[in-house]
Design a protein around this motif. Structure first.
Motif, short mmCIF file in Angstrom:
data_model
loop_
_atom_site.label_atom_id
_atom_site.label_comp_id
_atom_site.label_asym_id
_atom_site.label_seq_id
_atom_site.Cartn_x
_atom_site.Cartn_y
_atom_site.Cartn_z
N THR A 139 -44.52 -65.57 -8.47
CA THR A 139 -45.68 -64.90 -9.11
C THR A 139 -46.96 -65.26 -8.40
O THR A 139 -47.87 -64.44 -8.27
N GLY A 140 -47.05 -66.50 -7.92
CA GLY A 140 -48.24 -66.91 -7.17
C GLY A 140 -48.42 -66.04 -5.95
O GLY A 140 -49.52 -65.53 -5.68
N SER A 141 -47.33 -65.83 -5.18
CA SER A 141 -47.42 -65.03 -3.96
C SER A 141 -47.73 -63.57 -4.29
O SER A 141 -48.51 -62.91 -3.61
N LEU A 142 -47.08 -63.11 -5.37
CA LEU A 142 -47.26 -61.72 -5.78
C LEU A 142 -48.72 -61.42 -6.09
O LEU A 142 -49.24 -60.36 -5.75
N THR A 143 -49.38 -62.34 -6.76
CA THR A 143 -50.73 -62.08 -7.23
C THR A 143 -51.77 -62.76 -6.35
O THR A 143 -52.91 -62.93 -6.76
N ALA A 144 -51.37 -63.16 -5.15
CA ALA A 144 -52.34 -63.83 -4.28
C ALA A 144 -53.38 -62.85 -3.79
O ALA A 144 -53.07 -61.70 -3.48
N TYR A 145 -54.61 -63.30 -3.75
CA TYR A 145 -55.64 -62.45 -3.19
C TYR A 145 -56.21 -63.05 -1.91
O TYR A 145 -56.31 -62.40 -0.87
N ILE A 146 -56.57 -64.33 -2.00
CA ILE A 146 -57.31 -64.96 -0.91
C ILE A 146 -56.53 -64.96 0.39
O ILE A 146 -57.07 -64.62 1.45
N THR A 147 -55.26 -65.33 0.31
CA THR A 147 -54.49 -65.45 1.54
C THR A 147 -54.36 -64.13 2.28
O THR A 147 -54.69 -64.06 3.47
N PRO A 148 -53.90 -63.06 1.61
CA PRO A 148 -53.86 -61.80 2.36
C PRO A 148 -55.25 -61.33 2.78
O PRO A 148 -55.39 -60.69 3.83
N ALA A 149 -56.27 -61.64 1.97
CA ALA A 149 -57.61 -61.19 2.34
C ALA A 149 -58.08 -61.86 3.62
O ALA A 149 -58.65 -61.22 4.50
N ILE A 150 -57.85 -63.17 3.73
CA ILE A 150 -58.35 -63.88 4.90
C ILE A 150 -57.40 -63.76 6.09
O ILE A 150 -57.81 -63.53 7.21
#
Lengths: 275, 259, 342
Positions: free
Chosen positions: A210-221
């Motif tokens: 769920t953490g990976s699914l809802t990650a924002y910062i990592t894919p953004a950066i």
């Protein structure tokens, strides 16, 4: 004297009301928006969303990355957790401290570090060039690999901690008993360790997934606009296109998956207390 | 012997993966050069000092600080009574109430932020700072309830009754007997809430406007335009701040007991 | 105010929600008396005690203490002390501060407060432990702190909830003596709740046996032990062989069986302790099912037409092996006559 229902409700009311009004109501309205169009209830937004190739790509990529990160975290997590629980108590405490430490650091800072390492002038490229393995800098940033690495680094501690506590709760003599009965290490892992720690694995796995699914910062950066994931897509749809219908659909996907994962966790927790 | 060697090897690699990036950030922020690089080009504190000169960082740092403190306090103010009610009473709809106040942990922050923007800020004319404050309060509430509830597990109802029989009012019993017994849990909840709120990005993404920006959002924005080591320096400073807080909390209250 | 009713409960009915726990209870307690509320769990004894303390509002009825109606007086203004089963010490306060807690609320002057706390601690032998935290004390010491904490408030009535149940056997004896001494020295009225008849018999001046929210019997320990008036009390205090009477005959699963001599009039049942059963003589016979040696005596379990019978005889008499058939008697003059059965 402590039986008073009115009193208990009065104490619970502010928090419940706050959560309901400020949080649940707006989110529910947002979700309902994706289920209607100008004429009324409709699945049009969902059909549009899932028939747009880019959205489908992002959806599948998000699931794929989530699954890959979870599997990688499980493998590395078991290796690490097994090493840690076999340490003497003092060393164990220190190692657990080191595992927990990154969780306290801002995810922006943690993710940002990978720019320094994987960027064009980053550490890895310098090393590759210096070793003569590549002619010029290769692009590692803004790729699925970079996002994968970033997510793994972000969520691996959750898996390790869940597995450590599962391993610590395992009957002490289970492993020696299996060894005495003639099992080799691989058999010990499959037949003894895995079955006895599978609850920990599920807990850790749910948190990582769920953490990976809802990650924002990592894919953004680390992914930028090249490697969108569901949350970055949501942000883009809203800020670039004012497309609230798609945002609502993505929100529904994220909530349903988080909720399902959470239910699974709760199920496991109650099953455990019942036993 | 070989297994010990193997274990040390595995642990070193994993720890390098987990902690290494943080160390690299610290090193990169001490660079004397103008570009983000590792190993650093020379050694200086110029980027660390520059962080304090960047006006927007100062403003957003203050914003994040205030949000984290006020949001966590507000979450505790409504979270302590509900935890108490859940722990002490056979409450009608107890499980429903627990689900409602824990809901924000399940819903991704970005959705909360968007929903608040779209249905509270825009139509009702809520101030963005106020919406941010409410979003962060909602975000911290589940943690506050969880940690405070955990500290109430060992709290027996009869010590309150004992206090009442010795002459306390109900409220007096709560403040003289209950509060001191859960002080550690409340402090732990505050620290956890503070760190969570301070580091939170997605919930604040949509809730920013002219002059209103949390620090992590500001850092993201800065990254889009500038590629110098100042963000590295800031990240390192923030990391040290978080680690310092948690270290002190662990040292003085055994923080990990509650989390 | 008659002395018999220093504390009186008048037609007290207590309920949790819709569940009635105690019904129309009448009870008078004398000043300085040590009374035990005895009964199995769920009989309403703890509920009764909580209502005396003010922790539970009665559904109907009244509670009078020292001439005043305290039914509606809140718990914190009642001058009733309660020593909890779990002791309920304040974990964050030292032993001294635990004992001083109530006095501080009463704003007792510092000097007086200190001397009262010190003498309270001294009376339970814990002067040396004043600075410790409750967690650093043993269970017995914690209980004595709880006792001192209630006693320094000089309550008119001190209630104790299962005061000996959390202690090991040796401490139990010690605490029993301690409680009696404190009560004799202070002359305080004490009521304690217990499910253990041995405890009640050893400590109390008077025992109130409760069952299903009603009083079953009130009497001195001798009364209760020797002259139970109902089959329930007889069973509770160790009469193992209890029979109902029907037309002057013992009622058994296999039909009525005559007594060895005529039963007294107006009695609903008879009960025998194992040691009043006579073996090797008498009109009945039974087969030995099992036997166990208990030091001075030997116990037998017999299978008889009257149902299972427990007998206990002097160990110096040679034992009988299981399977042996014995004759025995249930002497009517040694039986406890029961006014009520079931």
């Amino acid at each position: 004297m402590f039986q008073n229902r009115a009193e208990s409700l009065a104490l619970a009311l502010p928090a419940a009301l706050f959560a309901a009004l400020v949080f649940i109501a707006p989110v529910v309205i947002l979700l309902s928006e994706g289920l209607r169009n100008s004429e009324g209830w409709s699945l049009a937004s969902y059909i549009t969303f899932f028939t747009t190739p880019l959205n489908l790509t992002v959806f599948i990529r998000t699931l794929k990355l989530g699954a890959m990160v979870t599997v990688a975290a499980a493998i590395i997590g078991y290796a690490t957790a097994l090493c840690i629980v076999n340490l003497p108590p003092k060393g164990r405490g220190r190692m657990v401290g080191l595992v927990v430490l990154p969780l306290m650091i801002s995810p922006v800072a943690r993710t940002y570090a990978w720019i320094v390492i994987l960027g064009r002038t980053g550490f890895v490229n310098q090393a590759l060039t210096a070793l003569g393995l590549t002619d010029g800098p290769i692009r590692i940033l803004f790729s699925e690999t970079a996002v994968f690495i970033g997510l793994l680094q972000l969520f691996l501690p959750l898996m390790i901690i869940a597995l450590i506590s599962a391993l610590e709760n395992m009957p002490r003599d289970a492993i020696p008993a299996a060894r005495v009965l003639g099992a080799n290490w691989l058999q010990v892992f499959w037949k003894v360790i895995l079955p006895l720690t599978k609850e920990g694995l599920v807990i850790g796995g749910t948190l990582v997934f769920t953490g990976s699914l809802t990650a924002y910062i990592t894919p953004a950066i680390l992914g930028g606009s090249k490697v969108l994931m569901l949350e970055t897509l949501l942000y883009q749809r809203v800020t670039v296109a004012n497309d609230f219908a798609s945002a609502s659909v993505i929100a529904m996907i994220l909530i349903v998956m988080s909720f399902a994962a959470n239910l699974l966790l709760k199920r496991l927790a109650t099953a455990r207390t019942k036993r | 012997m070989t297994s010990r060697f193997l274990s040390a090897f595995v642990l070193s690699i994993v720890m390098l993966f987990l902690i290494g990036p943080f160390l690299i950030i610290v090193a990169a922020s001490l660079s004397a050069g103008d570009n983000l690089a590792f190993p650093p080009q020379g050694l200086s504190f110029k980027w660390v000092l520059k962080v304090f000169e960047i006006e927007s960082f100062r403003a957003s740092f203050a914003m994040s600080m205030m949000l984290a403190i006020l949001g966590t306090l507000a979450a505790l103010a409504i979270g302590i009574p509900v935890s108490y009610a859940l722990a002490r009473y056979k409450m009608p709809f107890g499980e429903t109430v627990r689900t409602i106040v824990s809901a924000p942990i399940i819903v991704p922050g970005i959705i909360v932020g968007l929903a608040l923007l779209r249905y509270l800020v825009i139509p009702l004319g809520f101030n963005i700072s106020f919406a941010l404050f409410m979003a962060h309060t909602a975000l911290v509430l589940p943690y506050a309830v969880r940690v405070v509830s955990a500290s109430m597990v060992n709290l027996r109802g009869d010590i309150e009754e004992a206090a009442v029989l010795l002459g306390c009012s109900r409220l007096g019993a709560f403040s003289r007997v209950v509060m001191p017994s859960i002080r550690g849990g409340i402090l732990a909840a505050f620290i956890l809430g503070f760190v969570t709120s301070f580091n939170q990005v997605p919930v604040s993404l949509f809730l920013s406007g002219p002059g209103v920006r949390t620090l992590p959002i500001d850092m993201l924005a800065y990254l889009e335009t500038t590629y110098d080591p100042s963000v590295a320096a800031l990240s390192a400073l923030l990391a040290f701040m978080s680690i310092g807080i948690v270290f002190l909390a662990e040292r003085f209250l055994g923080f990990s007991r509650y989390v | 105010m008659s002395d018999a009713s220093f504390l009186s409960l008048e037609r007290l009915t207590l309920a949790y929600g819709d569940t009635i726990a105690v019904k129309d209870l009448d009870l008078g307690i004398k000043r300085g008396e040590l009374v035990a509320l005895l009964g199995p769990s769920g009989c309403g004894k703890t509920t009764t005690m909580r209502s005396i303390a003010g922790l539970l509002q009665p559904k109907s009825g009244a509670i009078r203490l020292d001439g005043a109606d305290i039914t509606r007086v809140p718990a914190n203004k009642r001058a009733v002390g309660l020593v909890f089963q779990s002791y309920a010490l304040f974990p964050h306060l030292s032993v001294f501060e635990n004992v001083a807690f109530g006095l501080r609320l009463k704003k007792v002057p510092k000097h007086e407060l200190e001397s009262r706390v010190e003498s309270g601690l001294k009376s339970v032998g814990l002067s040396k432990f004043a600075a410790r935290k409750p967690a650093e004390l043993s269970g017995g010491q914690q209980q004595r702190v709880a006792l001192a904490r209630s006693m320094v408030m000089e309550p008119k009535v001190l209630l104790l909830d299962e005061p000996l149940s959390n202690l090991d056997a040796r401490l139990r004896l010690e605490m029993r003596t301690e409680l009696q001494r404190v009560q004799k020295e202070s002359g305080i009225t004490m009521i304690f709740v217990t499910h253990d008849q041995v405890e009640a018999l050893a400590l109390a001046d008077r025992i109130v046996v409760m069952r299903d929210g009603l009083i079953e019997q009130i009497g001195t320990p001798e009364d209760i032990y020797n002259r139970p008036t109902s089959s329930f009390v007889a069973d509770f205090v160790g009469f193992e062989n209890v029979f109902a009477l029907e037309d002057g005959q013992l009622k058994t699963p296999r039909g009525p069986i005559s007594l060895s001599s005529p039963a007294p009039a107006a009695v609903a049942g008879l009960a025998w302790r194992p040691n009043t059963v006579k073996l090797d003589q008498g009109p009945y016979s039974g087969t030995v099912l099992g036997t166990s040696f208990a030091g001075r005596t030997r116990e037998y379990l017999l299978d008889t037409p009257l149902g299972p019978i427990k007998a206990e005889i002097d160990a110096s008499v040679p034992g009988h092996a299981p399977g042996t058939t014995l004759s025995f008697d249930l002497p009517v003059q040694d039986a406890a006559p029961l006014a009520r059965f079931a």
